[in-house]
Design a protein around this motif. Structure first.
Motif, PDB file in Angstrom:
ATOM      1  N   VAL A  51       0.835  -1.199   0.000  1.00  0.00           N
ATOM      2  CA  VAL A  51       0.000   0.000   0.000  1.00  0.00           C
ATOM      3  C   VAL A  51       0.873   1.255   0.000  1.00  0.00           C
ATOM      4  O   VAL A  51       0.575   2.239  -0.695  1.00  0.00           O
ATOM      5  N   VAL A  52       1.966   1.233   0.752  1.00  0.00           N
ATOM      6  CA  VAL A  52       2.904   2.360   0.736  1.00  0.00           C
ATOM      7  C   VAL A  52       3.420   2.593  -0.682  1.00  0.00           C
ATOM      8  O   VAL A  52       3.481   3.735  -1.159  1.00  0.00           O
ATOM      9  N   SER A  53       3.778   1.528  -1.380  1.00  0.00           N
ATOM     10  CA  SER A  53       4.291   1.674  -2.745  1.00  0.00           C
ATOM     11  C   SER A  53       3.216   2.195  -3.694  1.00  0.00           C
ATOM     12  O   SER A  53       3.512   2.970  -4.613  1.00  0.00           O
ATOM     13  N   LEU A  54       1.957   1.797  -3.475  1.00  0.00           N
ATOM     14  CA  LEU A  54       0.862   2.310  -4.299  1.00  0.00           C
ATOM     15  C   LEU A  54       0.693   3.815  -4.079  1.00  0.00           C
ATOM     16  O   LEU A  54       0.482   4.573  -5.032  1.00  0.00           O
ATOM     17  N   CYS A  55       0.793   4.239  -2.824  1.00  0.00           N
ATOM     18  CA  CYS A  55       0.690   5.669  -2.520  1.00  0.00           C
ATOM     19  C   CYS A  55       1.838   6.445  -3.174  1.00  0.00           C
ATOM     20  O   CYS A  55       1.627   7.537  -3.726  1.00  0.00           O
ATOM     21  N   LEU A  56       3.041   5.902  -3.102  1.00  0.00           N
ATOM     22  CA  LEU A  56       4.192   6.563  -3.716  1.00  0.00           C
ATOM     23  C   LEU A  56       4.069   6.589  -5.233  1.00  0.00           C
ATOM     24  O   LEU A  56       4.487   7.562  -5.885  1.00  0.00           O
ATOM     25  N   HIS A  57       3.501   5.535  -5.807  1.00  0.00           N
ATOM     26  CA  HIS A  57       3.254   5.488  -7.250  1.00  0.00           C
ATOM     27  C   HIS A  57       2.365   6.662  -7.674  1.00  0.00           C
ATOM     28  O   HIS A  57       2.689   7.398  -8.611  1.00  0.00           O
ATOM     29  N   GLU A  58       1.254   6.846  -6.965  1.00  0.00           N
ATOM     30  CA  GLU A  58       0.333   7.919  -7.319  1.00  0.00           C
ATOM     31  C   GLU A  58       0.925   9.289  -6.984  1.00  0.00           C
ATOM     32  O   GLU A  58       0.694  10.267  -7.705  1.00  0.00           O
ATOM     33  N   TYR A  59       1.691   9.355  -5.908  1.00  0.00           N
ATOM     34  CA  TYR A  59       2.360  10.606  -5.553  1.00  0.00           C
ATOM     35  C   TYR A  59       3.323  11.032  -6.666  1.00  0.00           C
ATOM     36  O   TYR A  59       3.413  12.225  -6.999  1.00  0.00           O
TER      37      TYR A  59
END
Length: 267
Positions: A51-59
């Motif tokens: 989930v952290v990586s998904l947030c960073l992806h969208e960021y």
């Protein structure tokens, strides 16, 4: 339309901080074998890190768009790393997590709404689309650093499995996202360079691109080719089988412990 934003528009969300904290605590639990169930600790660690990586992806998409000319990004809350602010939280967070649980695939999602008309230059449009999957590439490199740096001495076996499986998710997400299929980031990279007529014809297909890719992965021959490619990338990064497979076995702790992986975890 005003593009002014408040300091809170860029402040990291407590929601993201909480998810990152779960990642850190569960990583410690996996490393120290603190939990009574190693599988549960691996599940929490990999899921929260994913989930952290998904947030960073969208960021990465949002931040690149901001610097490319879309100043409305900050006001939409995309720079806070809060997954609840995404346009399609279901597609960006819930479905990717479900697909990890069901199939061990890093499913890409789409979330941030970018006002493309504010951005000038084809290179900028391409870079905005590429920024997300490049984040997955960077995440994979970081996860596999102990492997390609040959720095595994002292790293517990279960933690190796968890890192290897997390790296597999990042590699699958990067490869799938870079496919030049309408609706995915790979198509967004090449779209600005296509003739207007082709873009108009392809545009109605965008909502179905991800569904098409997922359906094709059910074809045994294509599934084999895809995962052979994933395995090849992981080998370049120093991760060989059965590490990712054992990571998946521990992640699915409700299915019981694999004797082979359990024996290797103690080495």
């Amino acid at each position: 339309m005003s593009t002014a934003y408040r300091a809170s528009d860029r402040r990291v969300s407590p929601v993201f901080i909480g998810i990152a904290a779960v990642t850190a605590v569960s990583a410690w639990a996996v490393w120290t074998d603190f939990a009574s169930s190693a599988g549960l600790a691996v599940f929490l660690f990999v899921t929260s890190a994913w989930v952290v990586s998904l947030c960073l992806h969208e960021y990465a998409h949002a931040r690149t768009a901001l610097h490319s000319g879309d100043l409305t990004i900050a006001g939409k809350g995309y720079l806070t790393l809060n997954p609840l602010r995404y346009t399609h939280a279901l597609l960006s967070i819930v479905l990717p997590v479900l697909f990890v649980i069901m199939g061990g695939i890093g499913l890409p999602g789409g979330a941030v709404f970018i006002e493309r008309q504010r951005i000038r230059g084809r290179w900028r449009h391409s870079l905005i689309s590429a920024a997300g999957p490049l984040t997955n590439v960077l995440f994979a490199v970081v996860c596999t650093a102990p492997f390609w740096l040959d720095a595994l001495d002292g790293v517990p076996g279960v933690f190796r499995y968890a890192l290897a499986f997390l790296a597999l998710l990042q590699v699958t997400a990067a490869i799938l996202n870079f496919l030049p299929v309408p609706g995915l980031d790979g198509y967004g990279v090449i779209e600005p360079w296509l003739p207007h007529r082709i873009r108009r014809q392809v545009e109605p297909l965008a909502p179905f691109g991800l569904i098409l890719v997922f359906a094709l992965l059910f074809v045994p021959e294509l599934n084999r080719v895809f995962f052979d490619g994933v395995d090849a990338v992981l080998r370049v990064l120093g991760v060989d089988e059965p590490l990712p497979s054992c990571g998946l076995e521990y992640y699915r702790f409700w299915q019981g412990e694999n004797a082979y992986c359990a024996a290797g975890a103690g080495s």
